[in-house]
Design a protein around this motif. Structure first.
Motif, PDB file in Angstrom:
ATOM      1  N   SER A 100      54.537  45.143  64.976  1.00 44.23           N
ATOM      2  CA  SER A 100      53.851  46.217  64.263  1.00 44.23           C
ATOM      3  C   SER A 100      54.483  46.426  62.894  1.00 44.23           C
ATOM      4  CB  SER A 100      53.933  47.525  65.054  1.00 44.23           C
ATOM      5  OG  SER A 100      55.272  47.999  65.078  1.00 44.23           O
ATOM      6  N   ALA A 101      53.746  47.131  62.027  1.00 43.23           N
ATOM      7  CA  ALA A 101      54.285  47.452  60.713  1.00 43.23           C
ATOM      8  C   ALA A 101      55.500  48.363  60.838  1.00 43.23           C
ATOM      9  CB  ALA A 101      53.202  48.117  59.869  1.00 43.23           C
ATOM     10  N   ALA A 102      55.462  49.292  61.771  1.00 48.53           N
ATOM     11  CA  ALA A 102      56.595  50.198  61.971  1.00 48.53           C
ATOM     12  C   ALA A 102      57.837  49.414  62.361  1.00 48.53           C
ATOM     13  CB  ALA A 102      56.255  51.231  63.044  1.00 48.53           C
ATOM     14  N   GLN A 103      57.663  48.428  63.239  1.00 52.79           N
ATOM     15  CA  GLN A 103      58.792  47.616  63.651  1.00 52.79           C
ATOM     16  C   GLN A 103      59.287  46.752  62.498  1.00 52.79           C
ATOM     17  OE1 GLN A 103      57.895  45.130  67.022  1.00 52.79           O
ATOM     18  NE2 GLN A 103      60.016  44.444  67.268  1.00 52.79           N
ATOM     19  N   ALA A 104      58.396  46.308  61.621  1.00 51.71           N
ATOM     20  CA  ALA A 104      58.791  45.492  60.477  1.00 51.71           C
ATOM     21  C   ALA A 104      59.600  46.291  59.459  1.00 51.71           C
ATOM     22  CB  ALA A 104      57.549  44.898  59.806  1.00 51.71           C
ATOM     23  N   ARG A 105      59.352  47.596  59.416  1.00 50.37           N
ATOM     24  CA  ARG A 105      60.096  48.428  58.448  1.00 50.37           C
ATOM     25  C   ARG A 105      61.556  48.606  58.847  1.00 50.37           C
ATOM     26  NH1 ARG A 105      55.274  51.607  59.090  1.00 50.37           N
ATOM     27  NH2 ARG A 105      53.815  51.149  57.381  1.00 50.37           N
ATOM     28  N   ASP A 106      61.858  48.486  60.127  1.00 54.83           N
ATOM     29  CA  ASP A 106      63.240  48.689  60.581  1.00 54.83           C
ATOM     30  C   ASP A 106      64.211  47.684  59.956  1.00 54.83           C
ATOM     31  OD1 ASP A 106      62.552  50.891  62.090  1.00 54.83           O
ATOM     32  OD2 ASP A 106      62.296  49.766  63.945  1.00 54.83           O
ATOM     33  N   PRO A 107      63.934  46.360  59.994  1.00 51.36           N
ATOM     34  CA  PRO A 107      64.870  45.437  59.348  1.00 51.36           C
ATOM     35  C   PRO A 107      64.920  45.579  57.833  1.00 51.36           C
ATOM     36  CG  PRO A 107      62.939  44.260  60.172  1.00 51.36           C
ATOM     37  CD  PRO A 107      62.877  45.642  60.734  1.00 51.36           C
ATOM     38  N   VAL A 108      63.828  46.049  57.216  1.00 50.65           N
ATOM     39  CA  VAL A 108      63.863  46.296  55.772  1.00 50.65           C
ATOM     40  C   VAL A 108      64.923  47.338  55.462  1.00 50.65           C
ATOM     41  CG1 VAL A 108      62.584  47.169  53.780  1.00 50.65           C
ATOM     42  CG2 VAL A 108      61.447  45.650  55.422  1.00 50.65           C
ATOM     43  N   ARG A 109      64.948  48.401  56.243  1.00 56.69           N
ATOM     44  CA  ARG A 109      65.953  49.448  56.052  1.00 56.69           C
ATOM     45  C   ARG A 109      67.354  48.917  56.373  1.00 56.69           C
ATOM     46  NH1 ARG A 109      65.623  53.756  59.465  1.00 56.69           N
ATOM     47  NH2 ARG A 109      66.532  55.163  57.921  1.00 56.69           N
ATOM     48  N   ALA A 110      67.441  48.030  57.360  1.00 54.35           N
ATOM     49  CA  ALA A 110      68.741  47.512  57.788  1.00 54.35           C
ATOM     50  C   ALA A 110      69.384  46.599  56.747  1.00 54.35           C
ATOM     51  CB  ALA A 110      68.593  46.773  59.111  1.00 54.35           C
ATOM     52  N   VAL A 111      68.579  45.934  55.926  1.00 62.37           N
ATOM     53  CA  VAL A 111      69.146  45.032  54.913  1.00 62.37           C
ATOM     54  C   VAL A 111      69.330  45.731  53.569  1.00 62.37           C
ATOM     55  CG1 VAL A 111      68.077  43.028  56.022  1.00 62.37           C
ATOM     56  CG2 VAL A 111      66.927  44.108  54.072  1.00 62.37           C
ATOM     57  N   THR A 112      69.005  47.014  53.502  1.00 60.11           N
ATOM     58  CA  THR A 112      69.032  47.749  52.238  1.00 60.11           C
ATOM     59  C   THR A 112      70.100  48.837  52.269  1.00 60.11           C
ATOM     60  OG1 THR A 112      66.632  47.406  52.070  1.00 60.11           O
ATOM     61  CG2 THR A 112      67.619  49.053  50.601  1.00 60.11           C
ATOM     62  N   TYR A 113      70.890  48.895  51.200  1.00 60.76           N
ATOM     63  CA  TYR A 113      71.919  49.932  51.094  1.00 60.76           C
ATOM     64  C   TYR A 113      71.280  51.298  50.834  1.00 60.76           C
ATOM     65  CZ  TYR A 113      75.788  46.560  50.830  1.00 60.76           C
ATOM     66  OH  TYR A 113      76.717  45.589  51.114  1.00 60.76           O
ATOM     67  N   PRO A 114      71.986  52.375  51.208  1.00 62.91           N
ATOM     68  CA  PRO A 114      71.520  53.726  50.873  1.00 62.91           C
ATOM     69  C   PRO A 114      71.413  53.873  49.345  1.00 62.91           C
ATOM     70  CG  PRO A 114      73.256  53.801  52.524  1.00 62.91           C
ATOM     71  CD  PRO A 114      73.207  52.392  52.017  1.00 62.91           C
ATOM     72  N   PRO A 115      70.531  54.760  48.867  1.00 65.74           N
ATOM     73  CA  PRO A 115      69.816  55.782  49.640  1.00 65.74           C
ATOM     74  C   PRO A 115      68.481  55.310  50.223  1.00 65.74           C
ATOM     75  CG  PRO A 115      69.398  56.111  47.315  1.00 65.74           C
ATOM     76  CD  PRO A 115      70.377  54.970  47.407  1.00 65.74           C
ATOM     77  N   HIS A 116      68.111  54.069  49.979  1.00 61.94           N
ATOM     78  CA  HIS A 116      66.798  53.594  50.429  1.00 61.94           C
ATOM     79  C   HIS A 116      66.846  52.914  51.796  1.00 61.94           C
ATOM     80  CE1 HIS A 116      65.412  54.581  46.450  1.00 61.94           C
ATOM     81  NE2 HIS A 116      66.316  53.786  45.913  1.00 61.94           N
ATOM     82  N   GLY A 117      68.053  52.621  52.287  1.00 64.62           N
ATOM     83  CA  GLY A 117      68.193  51.962  53.575  1.00 64.62           C
ATOM     84  C   GLY A 117      69.407  52.457  54.318  1.00 64.62           C
ATOM     85  N   MET A 165      51.598  44.187  54.690  1.00 63.25           N
ATOM     86  CA  MET A 165      51.625  45.219  53.649  1.00 63.25           C
ATOM     87  C   MET A 165      52.981  45.904  53.534  1.00 63.25           C
ATOM     88  SD  MET A 165      47.879  46.998  54.267  1.00 63.25           S
ATOM     89  CE  MET A 165      48.141  48.198  52.952  1.00 63.25           C
ATOM     90  N   VAL A 166      53.913  45.572  54.426  1.00 64.81           N
ATOM     91  CA  VAL A 166      55.225  46.221  54.413  1.00 64.81           C
ATOM     92  C   VAL A 166      56.049  45.699  53.231  1.00 64.81           C
ATOM     93  CG1 VAL A 166      57.394  46.549  55.652  1.00 64.81           C
ATOM     94  CG2 VAL A 166      55.215  46.610  56.891  1.00 64.81           C
ATOM     95  N   GLU A 167      56.449  46.599  52.366  1.00 65.09           N
ATOM     96  CA  GLU A 167      57.260  46.231  51.207  1.00 65.09           C
ATOM     97  C   GLU A 167      58.666  45.860  51.660  1.00 65.09           C
ATOM     98  OE1 GLU A 167      58.587  48.070  46.849  1.00 65.09           O
ATOM     99  OE2 GLU A 167      57.256  49.189  48.191  1.00 65.09           O
ATOM    100  N   GLY A 168      59.185  44.772  51.098  1.00 66.50           N
ATOM    101  CA  GLY A 168      60.521  44.321  51.459  1.00 66.50           C
ATOM    102  C   GLY A 168      60.525  43.125  52.377  1.00 66.50           C
ATOM    103  N   ILE A 169      59.357  42.769  52.913  1.00 58.51           N
ATOM    104  CA  ILE A 169      59.225  41.560  53.732  1.00 58.51           C
ATOM    105  C   ILE A 169      58.888  40.395  52.807  1.00 58.51           C
ATOM    106  CG2 ILE A 169      57.917  40.411  55.555  1.00 58.51           C
ATOM    107  CD1 ILE A 169      59.654  42.652  56.601  1.00 58.51           C
ATOM    108  N   ASP A 170      59.719  39.368  52.808  1.00 55.87           N
ATOM    109  CA  ASP A 170      59.485  38.221  51.926  1.00 55.87           C
ATOM    110  C   ASP A 170      58.562  37.176  52.543  1.00 55.87           C
ATOM    111  OD1 ASP A 170      61.358  38.768  49.612  1.00 55.87           O
ATOM    112  OD2 ASP A 170      62.749  38.919  51.294  1.00 55.87           O
ATOM    113  N   GLY A 171      58.571  37.083  53.866  1.00 55.51           N
ATOM    114  CA  GLY A 171      57.733  36.080  54.507  1.00 55.51           C
ATOM    115  C   GLY A 171      57.490  36.391  55.963  1.00 55.51           C
ATOM    116  N   VAL A 172      56.460  35.755  56.504  1.00 51.66           N
ATOM    117  CA  VAL A 172      56.108  35.918  57.914  1.00 51.66           C
ATOM    118  C   VAL A 172      56.051  34.541  58.558  1.00 51.66           C
ATOM    119  CG1 VAL A 172      54.367  36.703  59.556  1.00 51.66           C
ATOM    120  CG2 VAL A 172      54.824  38.044  57.486  1.00 51.66           C
ATOM    121  N   PHE A 173      56.750  34.430  59.656  1.00 50.62           N
ATOM    122  CA  PHE A 173      56.868  33.177  60.402  1.00 50.62           C
ATOM    123  C   PHE A 173      56.042  33.303  61.679  1.00 50.62           C
ATOM    124  CE2 PHE A 173      58.893  30.604  63.662  1.00 50.62           C
ATOM    125  CZ  PHE A 173      59.269  29.438  63.018  1.00 50.62           C
TER     126      PHE A 173
END
Length: 263
Positions: A100-117, A165-173
């Motif tokens: 899901s898109a919600a699940q895809a947003r979790d790793p985006v936050r995990a690879v990003t430093y605060p305050p955005h992740g 549409m999730v921002e921060g995802i570079d590719g889909v496998f």
């Protein structure tokens, strides 16, 4: 000094195809041989191979001496796993079983430093920053991190357009084997219905402006995906390559005995 350049991310972002190989032997010696073979990228697998953080680090170290780029697949997309892999020096991650898109947003936050992740700020202890020798690591690391997510079941396929549409995802496998199982064709990723679904998904990924990827040992499928515009395609697996070569040689050797032991 900025974070090290990620040539794999630059290549797939520009649409330049990258050919890779799966590493499941979980061994730095085998990884070193593979790194010198000429593949653009090598996937260190912690989902289906017996890798832990230390074995992954050893493989990252030997691969770094070659032109091949190391991609790491964690066991699951948990934030604490992603944090450890990034600090260990992985710059490209493939997160499995995203539905899901919600699940895809979790790793985006995990690879990003605060305050955005939520990535922990501990780079001074980490191999990623050359143990604080890279002075601008904290402010430049994000530019060189490549985040790939893996869609490999019916739920993921249904949510694919939202995931794209999730921002921060570079590719889909696309994972054909799990997808085939979920479609009722377990063990038969080459079923026409599965291949049609995979190719349709690849077209949607490319049309959305994301990098598309796949692992398939089927040369026709490899070419079909590349023709659509897939940019990271794995064509082989070290485990199956080694196993098939060993079995073939053992069978050939037995034939020399002529004692009926050949299988």
């Amino acid at each position: 000094m900025p974070a090290p350049h990620n040539p794999f991310k630059a290549a797939i972002t520009s649409g330049k195809p990258q050919l890779g190989c799966w590493l499941g032997l979980a061994d730095s010696y085998a990884a070193e041989i593979s790194a010198g073979a000429g593949f653009d990228w090598l996937l260190i697998d912690a989902e289906h191979a017996p890798n832990d953080l230390r074995s992954i680090i050893r493989q990252l170290q030997v691969i770094s001496a070659f032109d091949s780029h190391a991609v790491v697949r964690p066991t699951i997309g948990e934030s604490w796993m992603i944090k450890q892999l990034l600090d260990a020096g992985a710059q490209t991650l493939l997160v499995p079983m995203v539905e899901s898109a919600a699940q895809a947003r979790d790793p985006v936050r995990a690879v990003t430093y605060p305050p955005h992740g939520i990535r922990g700020v501990g780079s001074a202890l980490a191999r990623a920053s050359s143990f604080a020798a890279i002075s601008d690591y904290l402010t430049t690391a994000q530019n060189e991190i490549c985040l790939l997510v893996q869609v490999e079941n019916n739920a993921g396929m249904e949510a694919l357009d939202d995931i794209l549409m999730v921002e921060g995802i570079d590719g889909v496998f696309i994972g054909p084997s799990d997808l085939a199982a979920d479609m009722g064709f377990i063990g038969n990723a080459g079923a026409p219905e599965v291949e049609k679904t995979v190719l349709d998904a690849m077209r949607r990924i490319v049309a959305a402006g994301k990098a598309g990827g796949i692992l398939t040992l089927n040369a026709d499928m490899q070419k079909a995906c590349l023709d659509i515009g897939a940019t990271f395609v794995a064509t082989e697996i070290d485990v199956t390559l080694f196993a098939s070569a060993m079995r073939a040689e053992a069978a050939r050797a037995r034939k020399m005995l002529g004692d009926g032991r050949q299988e």
